[in-house]
Design a protein around this motif. Sequence first.
Motif, PDB file in Angstrom:
ATOM      1  N   GLU A  49      -3.434   8.867  -7.748  1.00 34.33           N
ATOM      2  CA  GLU A  49      -3.637  10.310  -7.860  1.00 34.33           C
ATOM      3  C   GLU A  49      -2.584  11.134  -7.123  1.00 34.33           C
ATOM      4  OE1 GLU A  49      -7.628  11.232  -6.703  1.00 34.33           O
ATOM      5  OE2 GLU A  49      -8.502   9.740  -8.059  1.00 34.33           O
ATOM      6  N   GLN A  50      -2.134  10.642  -5.966  1.00 31.62           N
ATOM      7  CA  GLN A  50      -1.215  11.413  -5.137  1.00 31.62           C
ATOM      8  C   GLN A  50       0.238  10.942  -5.246  1.00 31.62           C
ATOM      9  OE1 GLN A  50      -2.101  14.070  -3.240  1.00 31.62           O
ATOM     10  NE2 GLN A  50      -4.229  13.894  -3.905  1.00 31.62           N
TER      11      GLN A  50
ATOM     12  N   THR B 217      -5.640   6.546  -4.180  1.00 29.37           N
ATOM     13  CA  THR B 217      -4.740   7.538  -3.597  1.00 29.37           C
ATOM     14  C   THR B 217      -3.348   7.442  -4.194  1.00 29.37           C
ATOM     15  OG1 THR B 217      -5.988   7.440  -1.528  1.00 29.37           O
ATOM     16  CG2 THR B 217      -3.816   8.461  -1.448  1.00 29.37           C
TER      17      THR B 217
ATOM     18  N   ARG C 153     -10.326   9.128   2.170  1.00 33.47           N
ATOM     19  CA  ARG C 153     -10.921   8.710   0.903  1.00 33.47           C
ATOM     20  C   ARG C 153     -11.903   7.559   1.099  1.00 33.47           C
ATOM     21  NH1 ARG C 153     -10.000   9.222  -4.605  1.00 33.47           N
ATOM     22  NH2 ARG C 153      -8.212  10.579  -4.237  1.00 33.47           N
TER      23      ARG C 153
ATOM     24  N   ARG D 163      -4.696   9.884   4.552  1.00 35.08           N
ATOM     25  CA  ARG D 163      -5.340  10.137   3.262  1.00 35.08           C
ATOM     26  C   ARG D 163      -6.239   8.967   2.853  1.00 35.08           C
ATOM     27  NH1 ARG D 163      -0.452  13.212   1.859  1.00 35.08           N
ATOM     28  NH2 ARG D 163      -1.135  15.324   1.286  1.00 35.08           N
ATOM     29  N   ILE D 164      -5.777   7.761   3.110  1.00 37.35           N
ATOM     30  CA  ILE D 164      -6.587   6.585   2.781  1.00 37.35           C
ATOM     31  C   ILE D 164      -7.867   6.577   3.608  1.00 37.35           C
ATOM     32  CG2 ILE D 164      -6.668   4.059   2.859  1.00 37.35           C
ATOM     33  CD1 ILE D 164      -3.577   4.154   2.418  1.00 37.35           C
TER      34      ILE D 164
ATOM     35  N   THR E 170       0.976   8.925  -0.184  1.00 39.13           N
ATOM     36  CA  THR E 170      -0.112   8.055   0.261  1.00 39.13           C
ATOM     37  C   THR E 170       0.111   7.666   1.715  1.00 39.13           C
ATOM     38  OG1 THR E 170      -0.499   7.194  -1.963  1.00 39.13           O
ATOM     39  CG2 THR E 170      -1.270   5.857  -0.120  1.00 39.13           C
TER      40      THR E 170
ATOM     41  N   ALA F 170      -9.513   2.537  -1.901  1.00 34.49           N
ATOM     42  CA  ALA F 170      -9.076   3.892  -1.565  1.00 34.49           C
ATOM     43  C   ALA F 170      -7.558   4.023  -1.693  1.00 34.49           C
ATOM     44  CB  ALA F 170      -9.511   4.242  -0.145  1.00 34.49           C
ATOM     45  N   THR F 171      -6.838   2.975  -1.344  1.00 37.75           N
ATOM     46  CA  THR F 171      -5.381   3.015  -1.459  1.00 37.75           C
ATOM     47  C   THR F 171      -4.958   3.061  -2.923  1.00 37.75           C
ATOM     48  OG1 THR F 171      -5.207   1.711   0.575  1.00 37.75           O
ATOM     49  CG2 THR F 171      -3.236   1.863  -0.785  1.00 37.75           C
TER      50      THR F 171
END
Length: 210
Positions: free
Chosen positions: A34-35, A31, A48, A44-45, A40, A27-28
């Motif tokens: 994409e972000q 993220t 996701r 957010r992690i 990050t 997920a990291t």
Amino acid sequence: MQVIPDSRAELGLSITEATTRAQIIGATIATIAEQGYARTTFTRIKERAGLSSTRLISYHFTNKAGLLQAVLSTVVETRTQYLSEHSTGIDPGDRRGNLRAYLETSVAFLRDYPQCVQVLVELGAHTGDRDGWSMTGVMLTQVRTGFVQRQLEQGKREGVFGDISADVVALSIAQAVDGVAAAYAADPALDLDRYGRELADLFDRATAVR
């Protein structure tokens, strides 16, 4: 894209713990890709990865530095294994053959593992983050130029390569691959196989014995 799990860190963990750890790392990576690095966050992690709380991230990695260390180690291991698998059959002592394979495979990696490539770019742009992993810059230098420079130096000693400055050539190779990465990001229709072949041809000529 399938990243290589950080198996060394998973020793002694239960199946559930190892699975959660892998989910957080994955997920990291997604993220950051994409972000961007700055956007990050643990929140957010958590979202996701589908975690119930950010405390699970702290439980497995303690802090941001610990998480980024695991992320970078995972990305580097994924890249290393990819390069190795795509160089199968080449004699380790064949310096020229290995240089060609390294270039062609490094370019192919841009297509097959775009998230990993973006993570390396983002981490490289934020090595000064006080909350990040302090060894990020050192590891990225090894990834970008260390292996190639050592191969060039050894090949030069063996008389396989000409009178070159291994550090300059290694940096030039890294920057050439970076240039292809930027071009590919701007135009996903780019023929990466052709770019890989022509870069390999270019540096084969540049390092030849005169």
